[in-house]
Scaffold this motif. Sequence first.
Motif, PDB file in Angstrom:
ATOM      1  N   ARG A   1     -31.442  35.218 -17.379  1.00 17.37           N
ATOM      2  CA  ARG A   1     -30.042  35.599 -16.719  1.00 17.37           C
ATOM      3  C   ARG A   1     -29.469  34.101 -17.540  1.00 17.37           C
ATOM      4  N   GLY A   2     -30.394  33.438 -17.842  1.00 21.16           N
ATOM      5  CA  GLY A   2     -29.181  32.486 -18.709  1.00 21.16           C
ATOM      6  C   GLY A   2     -28.876  31.482 -17.652  1.00 21.16           C
ATOM      7  N   GLY A   3     -28.376  30.171 -18.062  1.00 20.17           N
ATOM      8  CA  GLY A   3     -27.876  29.103 -17.125  1.00 20.17           C
ATOM      9  C   GLY A   3     -29.277  28.509 -16.567  1.00 20.17           C
ATOM     10  N   ASN A   4     -30.170  28.318 -16.813  1.00 19.55           N
ATOM     11  CA  ASN A   4     -31.632  27.703 -16.250  1.00 19.55           C
ATOM     12  C   ASN A   4     -31.782  26.447 -17.287  1.00 19.55           C
ATOM     13  N   ALA A   5     -31.206  24.925 -16.833  1.00 20.29           N
ATOM     14  CA  ALA A   5     -31.563  23.811 -18.208  1.00 20.29           C
ATOM     15  C   ALA A   5     -32.783  23.845 -18.296  1.00 20.29           C
ATOM     16  N   ILE A   6     -33.948  23.703 -17.130  1.00 21.42           N
ATOM     17  CA  ILE A   6     -34.870  23.468 -17.216  1.00 21.42           C
ATOM     18  C   ILE A   6     -35.422  24.317 -18.533  1.00 21.42           C
ATOM     19  N   GLY A   7     -35.306  25.860 -18.508  1.00 22.40           N
ATOM     20  CA  GLY A   7     -35.732  26.569 -18.870  1.00 22.40           C
ATOM     21  C   GLY A   7     -35.485  26.211 -20.557  1.00 22.40           C
ATOM     22  N   GLN A   8     -34.060  25.711 -20.884  1.00 23.10           N
ATOM     23  CA  GLN A   8     -33.517  25.552 -22.184  1.00 23.10           C
ATOM     24  C   GLN A   8     -33.993  24.360 -22.536  1.00 23.10           C
ATOM     25  N   GLN A   9     -33.713  23.905 -21.905  1.00 19.41           N
ATOM     26  CA  GLN A   9     -34.901  21.852 -22.385  1.00 19.41           C
ATOM     27  C   GLN A   9     -36.136  22.341 -22.500  1.00 19.41           C
ATOM     28  N   VAL A  10     -36.593  23.102 -22.020  1.00 22.77           N
ATOM     29  CA  VAL A  10     -38.682  23.765 -22.874  1.00 22.77           C
ATOM     30  C   VAL A  10     -38.248  24.715 -23.899  1.00 22.77           C
ATOM     31  N   LEU A  11     -37.577  25.354 -24.128  1.00 22.01           N
ATOM     32  CA  LEU A  11     -37.366  25.994 -25.433  1.00 22.01           C
ATOM     33  C   LEU A  11     -36.644  24.908 -26.603  1.00 22.01           C
ATOM     34  N   ASP A  12     -35.877  24.273 -26.172  1.00 17.92           N
ATOM     35  CA  ASP A  12     -34.963  23.529 -26.878  1.00 17.92           C
ATOM     36  C   ASP A  12     -36.675  22.117 -27.777  1.00 17.92           C
ATOM     37  N   ASP A  13     -37.595  21.747 -26.527  1.00 18.35           N
ATOM     38  CA  ASP A  13     -38.687  21.352 -26.722  1.00 18.35           C
ATOM     39  C   ASP A  13     -39.452  21.793 -27.792  1.00 18.35           C
ATOM     40  N   LEU A  14     -40.056  22.991 -27.594  1.00 19.10           N
ATOM     41  CA  LEU A  14     -40.180  23.235 -28.260  1.00 19.10           C
ATOM     42  C   LEU A  14     -40.659  24.343 -29.880  1.00 19.10           C
ATOM     43  N   GLU A  15     -38.868  24.560 -29.678  1.00 21.19           N
ATOM     44  CA  GLU A  15     -39.071  24.606 -31.429  1.00 21.19           C
ATOM     45  C   GLU A  15     -38.429  23.780 -31.990  1.00 21.19           C
ATOM     46  N   ALA A  16     -38.423  22.080 -30.786  1.00 24.75           N
ATOM     47  CA  ALA A  16     -38.536  20.782 -31.714  1.00 24.75           C
ATOM     48  C   ALA A  16     -40.051  20.238 -32.824  1.00 24.75           C
ATOM     49  N   ARG A  17     -41.222  21.328 -31.606  1.00 21.68           N
ATOM     50  CA  ARG A  17     -42.449  21.296 -32.553  1.00 21.68           C
ATOM     51  C   ARG A  17     -43.050  22.160 -33.195  1.00 21.68           C
ATOM     52  N   GLY A  18     -42.154  22.851 -33.862  1.00 25.06           N
ATOM     53  CA  GLY A  18     -42.385  24.138 -34.711  1.00 25.06           C
ATOM     54  C   GLY A  18     -42.732  25.125 -34.526  1.00 25.06           C
ATOM     55  N   VAL A  19     -42.174  25.595 -33.002  1.00 22.92           N
ATOM     56  CA  VAL A  19     -42.365  26.314 -32.324  1.00 22.92           C
ATOM     57  C   VAL A  19     -41.818  27.606 -32.716  1.00 22.92           C
ATOM     58  N   ALA A  20     -41.885  28.800 -33.119  1.00 23.60           N
ATOM     59  CA  ALA A  20     -40.698  29.806 -33.241  1.00 23.60           C
ATOM     60  C   ALA A  20     -40.598  31.272 -31.997  1.00 23.60           C
ATOM     61  N   ILE A  21     -39.871  30.091 -31.507  1.00 25.68           N
ATOM     62  CA  ILE A  21     -39.058  30.387 -30.230  1.00 25.68           C
ATOM     63  C   ILE A  21     -38.013  32.030 -29.756  1.00 25.68           C
ATOM     64  N   HIS A  22     -38.267  32.207 -30.795  1.00 25.74           N
ATOM     65  CA  HIS A  22     -37.253  33.698 -31.027  1.00 25.74           C
ATOM     66  C   HIS A  22     -38.938  34.749 -31.523  1.00 25.74           C
ATOM     67  N   GLY A  23     -39.309  34.276 -31.880  1.00 28.75           N
ATOM     68  CA  GLY A  23     -40.399  35.501 -31.912  1.00 28.75           C
ATOM     69  C   GLY A  23     -41.546  35.527 -33.574  1.00 28.75           C
ATOM     70  N   SER A  24     -42.429  36.509 -34.044  1.00 26.34           N
ATOM     71  CA  SER A  24     -42.507  35.660 -35.284  1.00 26.34           C
ATOM     72  C   SER A  24     -42.950  37.361 -35.335  1.00 26.34           C
ATOM     73  N   ASP A  25     -42.945  37.033 -36.927  1.00 30.58           N
ATOM     74  CA  ASP A  25     -43.698  39.129 -36.929  1.00 30.58           C
ATOM     75  C   ASP A  25     -44.948  39.275 -36.752  1.00 30.58           C
ATOM     76  N   THR A  26     -45.703  38.240 -36.085  1.00 28.95           N
ATOM     77  CA  THR A  26     -46.766  38.888 -35.743  1.00 28.95           C
ATOM     78  C   THR A  26     -47.139  38.977 -33.722  1.00 28.95           C
ATOM     79  N   CYS A  27     -46.355  38.327 -32.897  1.00 26.74           N
ATOM     80  CA  CYS A  27     -46.256  38.347 -31.348  1.00 26.74           C
ATOM     81  C   CYS A  27     -46.278  39.599 -30.969  1.00 26.74           C
ATOM     82  N   CYS A  28     -44.863  39.982 -31.658  1.00 22.25           N
ATOM     83  CA  CYS A  28     -45.010  41.926 -31.750  1.00 22.25           C
ATOM     84  C   CYS A  28     -45.446  42.606 -31.371  1.00 22.25           C
ATOM     85  N   ASP A  29     -47.370  42.253 -31.552  1.00 23.16           N
ATOM     86  CA  ASP A  29     -48.066  42.624 -31.507  1.00 23.16           C
ATOM     87  C   ASP A  29     -48.619  42.853 -30.167  1.00 23.16           C
TER      88      ASP A  29
END
Length: 112
Positions: free
Chosen positions: A46-74
């Motif tokens: 839905r968007g607009g969830n500040a906590i969810g956005q912060q978690v995604l920002d924190d994961l991305e800062a740790r090097g987690v591919a938050i938009h997926g990877s070539d293997t997660c689609c499996d």
Amino acid sequence: EEMAEVRCLMGSKVVDVVLDTGLATMRLNSSDVKCLHAQVGDHLARGGNAIGQQVLDDLEARGVAIHGSDTCCDLCNVDLPLEDARLSFGSSKNKLGARLRKLRRKTASEQK
């Protein structure tokens, strides 16, 4: 266009309920506390969830591919047997409750 496809697949009533109540029945501006993965799911849906956005920002800062990877689609490919997936999740259990009980027992015994 994408929402029209979702409405076609799931039905307008279902889509309206999800958009109104959110994932895990999270309403916007609610004081309910939900798990972080539910917050992220709600933000992605839905968007607009500040906590969810912060978690995604924190994961991305740790090097987690938050938009997926070539293997997660499996894991989303229903035509691919799970044993053939290039990515797998290991079993893990949250042991926080057990650690807290042990700490409380130790603290109680030390106070005696």
